[in-house]
Design a protein around this motif. Structure first.
Motif, PDB file in Angstrom:
ATOM      1  N   SER A  32       0.823  -1.212   0.000  1.00  0.00           N
ATOM      2  CA  SER A  32       0.000   0.000   0.000  1.00  0.00           C
ATOM      3  C   SER A  32       0.853   1.256   0.000  1.00  0.00           C
ATOM      4  CB  SER A  32      -0.911   0.001   1.223  1.00  0.00           C
ATOM      5  OG  SER A  32      -0.140  -0.076   2.412  1.00  0.00           O
ATOM      6  N   ASP A  84      -2.081  -7.449  -2.539  1.00  0.00           N
ATOM      7  CA  ASP A  84      -2.229  -6.408  -3.555  1.00  0.00           C
ATOM      8  C   ASP A  84      -3.658  -6.269  -4.063  1.00  0.00           C
ATOM      9  OD1 ASP A  84      -2.332  -8.781  -4.959  1.00  0.00           O
ATOM     10  OD2 ASP A  84      -0.468  -8.469  -6.060  1.00  0.00           O
ATOM     11  N   ARG A 110      -7.857  -2.823  -0.600  1.00  0.00           N
ATOM     12  CA  ARG A 110      -8.286  -1.505  -1.052  1.00  0.00           C
ATOM     13  C   ARG A 110      -7.195  -0.459  -0.837  1.00  0.00           C
ATOM     14  NH1 ARG A 110     -10.861   2.338   2.273  1.00  0.00           N
ATOM     15  NH2 ARG A 110     -12.585   2.481   0.786  1.00  0.00           N
ATOM     16  N   PHE A 111      -7.135   0.520  -1.714  1.00  0.00           N
ATOM     17  CA  PHE A 111      -6.261   1.684  -1.560  1.00  0.00           C
ATOM     18  C   PHE A 111      -6.910   2.577  -0.515  1.00  0.00           C
ATOM     19  CE2 PHE A 111      -4.779   5.891  -3.516  1.00  0.00           C
ATOM     20  CZ  PHE A 111      -3.482   5.771  -3.030  1.00  0.00           C
ATOM     21  N   TRP A 135      -4.471  11.540  -6.333  1.00  0.00           N
ATOM     22  CA  TRP A 135      -4.585  10.076  -6.238  1.00  0.00           C
ATOM     23  C   TRP A 135      -5.710   9.665  -5.297  1.00  0.00           C
ATOM     24  CZ3 TRP A 135      -0.944  11.029  -9.541  1.00  0.00           C
ATOM     25  CH2 TRP A 135      -0.421   9.991 -10.337  1.00  0.00           C
ATOM     26  N   HIS A 176      -8.641   7.491  -6.316  1.00  0.00           N
ATOM     27  CA  HIS A 176      -8.528   6.030  -6.452  1.00  0.00           C
ATOM     28  C   HIS A 176      -8.785   5.291  -5.142  1.00  0.00           C
ATOM     29  CE1 HIS A 176      -7.022   6.604 -10.490  1.00  0.00           C
ATOM     30  NE2 HIS A 176      -6.095   7.419 -10.046  1.00  0.00           N
ATOM     31  N   ILE A 177      -9.056   6.040  -4.066  1.00  0.00           N
ATOM     32  CA  ILE A 177      -9.301   5.384  -2.773  1.00  0.00           C
ATOM     33  C   ILE A 177     -10.506   4.442  -2.895  1.00  0.00           C
ATOM     34  CG2 ILE A 177     -10.117   5.797  -0.415  1.00  0.00           C
ATOM     35  CD1 ILE A 177      -8.319   8.286  -0.368  1.00  0.00           C
ATOM     36  N   LEU A 219      -5.343  -2.259  -4.957  1.00  0.00           N
ATOM     37  CA  LEU A 219      -4.020  -1.642  -5.157  1.00  0.00           C
ATOM     38  C   LEU A 219      -3.491  -1.874  -6.565  1.00  0.00           C
ATOM     39  CD1 LEU A 219      -2.434  -2.621  -1.725  1.00  0.00           C
ATOM     40  CD2 LEU A 219      -3.145  -0.323  -2.441  1.00  0.00           C
ATOM     41  N   VAL A 259      -4.794   0.798  -9.088  1.00  0.00           N
ATOM     42  CA  VAL A 259      -4.407   2.202  -8.858  1.00  0.00           C
ATOM     43  C   VAL A 259      -3.152   2.499  -9.668  1.00  0.00           C
ATOM     44  CG1 VAL A 259      -3.688   3.885  -7.107  1.00  0.00           C
ATOM     45  CG2 VAL A 259      -5.390   2.132  -6.534  1.00  0.00           C
ATOM     46  N   TRP A 307       0.161   0.681  -8.714  1.00  0.00           N
ATOM     47  CA  TRP A 307       0.627   1.069  -7.379  1.00  0.00           C
ATOM     48  C   TRP A 307       1.292  -0.103  -6.643  1.00  0.00           C
ATOM     49  CZ3 TRP A 307       0.344   5.919  -5.233  1.00  0.00           C
ATOM     50  CH2 TRP A 307       0.596   6.030  -3.870  1.00  0.00           C
ATOM     51  N   SER A 359       1.566   4.319   5.453  1.00  0.00           N
ATOM     52  CA  SER A 359       0.599   5.260   4.897  1.00  0.00           C
ATOM     53  C   SER A 359       1.051   6.702   5.060  1.00  0.00           C
ATOM     54  CB  SER A 359      -0.761   5.062   5.579  1.00  0.00           C
ATOM     55  OG  SER A 359      -0.660   5.316   6.960  1.00  0.00           O
TER      56      SER A 359
END
Length: 575
Positions: free
Chosen positions: A39, A75, A78-79, A90, A93-94, A98, A101, A112, A327
């Motif tokens: 992430s 992977d 979720r983002f 970005w 894209h949440i 991953l 993204v 990502w 993060s």
């Protein structure tokens, strides 16, 4: 190497894992596991998630057993948030997987997840870590887990009941100061992680208005997991859901491959699917309601398998830095550490501490002391004077069952190499000249003899030492200071200059600079220093630093003298 139960923690765990594997499935490949989420930067705290099972699996392999260390790349998660330093756009894209993204700006990777996996994979190769990687995106989107997903949906009431046992449990309170003072940084950070749940206790567990559903679909329109399941038919496997984007859809779960089990069900499902015998988990999983605690019940009651054995591992910190968080960005990664230290040293830091012991990795001046400790251990082992557990940790650090890791042919002290690079600003000719003079009887003849340690020390100096702490040898003598010296200090400089030619090596200059105050006090060169003599030595050293670099401290004087060269030293000291 000592492998008895008393020798080291790795051997003890290997004993337990082998016995447990034989009890569960005699003769089958033993599975040790790690899980990593790409992430953001995969940092040195995450490396403990890998190093712990790696070391155990490697010991099992050394004993001749068939073992595999799998790394599950999460992977398909979720983002969640945009790390510091990445364009805020970005945030659109949440909620997407991953792997859906886009990679950060300028990246050569397709998404990502791959962008952040790549440096970790390279670092693991340099560290000698052999593993079998499993992409959860690949597993879910190819339908590998279809039967497990359908089983979980059929057993959703049972899973809901298990989760319900913990939903009312309060999370641990954040760490507070004790009467005897605050918790140390590592303990406080570990307690904070446990309180937060680290994505475990606070994770969406599948409870919605329409009931409980352990499967979370990704929307086929916006690709996000901002979906809510509204109904499910066990017989037809039809799953209905709506999305925050306005889309509504009904799919057949027996065919649908764009979604995943919620984390607290996903983890035990994978334990059962892979037959994992050993997997460590972070301190956050020791709290009530954590995914490890809940997962242990779900795997037994739903997937009819056994939970892996494995320790809770403690926090890994960085000298001068707070708890690492991917993060938040700007966290040192294994790749960062491998730029300033050799792979065996980094492995050793994890091998020598039990998983439940927190420790720090030095990016500051402490790295010099760390290397001194490492070199001292090597000497003790060569002399047969090291403890069995220390020998075991060292052996695991310098190689694996597949063979030894690359080492520096002439491992000179890290602090010496750092000082030389600092003084010469990395000039290779100057560096080789100084290295050649360190030990004239056994001279360094080419720089590769001192690599990769020289390169690691050079990178540390250029990236971690503040500009104001860098060393710059004077171009011209300080005539004002020289003119102000009393007879005693002039005499100390004369004694040093007179002895340069006969002491021009690292050991020789060490004897000389410490010996001048002894000679002035009428003492023999091998006299043990008294408190008064130590004061005189400090005063002499401060004078030399002022005349050579314009401040009262600096790199070790013998190294500094070698680096400056005899002609320049004579000029700067008024000779």
């Amino acid at each position: 190497m000592a492998t008895s139960a008393e020798a080291d923690w790795v051997s003890r765990f290997a004993d337990e894992v082998i016995a447990e594997a034989e009890r569960r499935a005699p003769g089958k490949t033993i599975v040790c596991a790690s899980g990593l989420s790409p992430s953001g930067p995969i940092h040195l705290g995450n490396l403990r998630e890998v190093m712990t099972p790696h070391l155990v699996a490697d010991e099992i392999r050394r004993r001749g057993h068939d073992v595999v260390h799998i790394i599950s790349w999460d992977d398909y998660d979720r983002f969640r948030k945009v790390p510091a330093g990445v364009d805020s756009s970005w945030s659109e894209h949440i909620g997407k997987p991953l792997t859906s993204v886009p990679a950060p700006p300028g990246s050569e990777y397709p998404n990502w997840a791959e962008h952040f996996k790549a440096p970790m994979i390279a670092a693991l190769a340099e560290l000698g870590i052999e593993f079998h990687g499993i992409s959860q995106t690949s597993q879910y989107t190819s339908g590998v887990y279809r039967e497990q997903i359908l089983l979980a949906m059929r057993e959703r009431e049972r899973i809901d009941a298990i989760l319900d046992r913990y939903r009312t449990k309060e999370k641990p309170a954040p760490a507070k100061k004790q009467q005897k003072g605050a918790l140390d940084e590592a303990e406080a950070a570990a307690a904070e992680a446990a309180a937060e749940g680290s994505g475990a206790a606070g994770e969406d567990d599948g409870k919605v208005a329409a009931g409980y559903f352990p499967y979370k679909p990704y929307c086929s329109v916006c690709e996000r997991d901002t979906t809510t399941v509204t109904g499910y038919d066990d017989e037809t496997t039809e799953l209905s859901f709506t999305c925050a984007c306005g889309h509504a859809e009904t799919v057949r779960l027996s065919e649908h491959n764009r979604g995943k089990l919620v984390w607290k069900v996903d983890w035990p499902m994978r334990w059962a699917f892979e037959g994992v015998v050993f997997e460590p988990s972070g301190v956050d999983h020791s709290s009530p309601g954590s995914s490890f605690v809940v997962g242990g019940q779900i795997i037994r009651e739903v997937f009819e398998a056994e939970q892996p054995i494995g320790p809770m591992y403690a926090f890994v910190g960085i000298s001068g830095m707070a708890k690492m968080s991917s993060s938040k960005g700007a966290v040192p990664t294994p790749a960062d550490a491998l730029q300033i230290m050799e792979a065996p040293l980094l492995r050793w830091l994890y091998a020598r501490r039990r998983p439940n012991q927190s420790f720090k990795i030095a990016f500051d001046q402490e790295i010099q002391r760390l290397y001194d400790e490492w070199d001292s251990l090597e000497r003790k082992i060569a002399e047969g004077a090291a403890l069995p557990a220390d020998v075991a940790a060292y052996t695991r650090a310098v190689g694996t069952a597949a063979g030894p890791l690359p080492v520096t042919p002439r491992p000179l002290p890290y602090r010496t190499l750092a000082s030389i690079v600092d003084i010469t600003t990395g000039h290779e000719e100057q560096t080789l000249r100084i290295l050649r003079d360190l030990d004239p009887e056994h001279p360094i003849t080419y720089l590769d003899e001192t690599r990769p340690r020289l390169d690691r020390a050079a990178h540390w100096v250029t990236t971690q030492v503040p500009a104001e702490q860098r060393t710059r040898v004077r171009d011209e003598p300080d005539t004002t200071l020289l003119a102000s010296l009393d007879d005693r200090r002039r005499e100390s400089l004369r004694l040093l200059l007179d002895g340069l030619d006969d002491h021009w090596s690292l050991d020789g200059l060490t004897t000389l600079v410490y010996g001048v105050p002894k000679i002035q006090a009428g003492l023999a060169p091998d006299t043990k220093p008294t408190p008064e003599l130590k004061v005189a030595q400090r005063e002499f050293f401060a004078l030399l630093y002022e005349l050579l670099v314009g401040r009262d401290t600096g790199p070790r004087l013998p190294t500094l003298l070698l680096a400056a060269g005899a002609p320049r030293v004579r000029t700067l000291l008024g000779g």
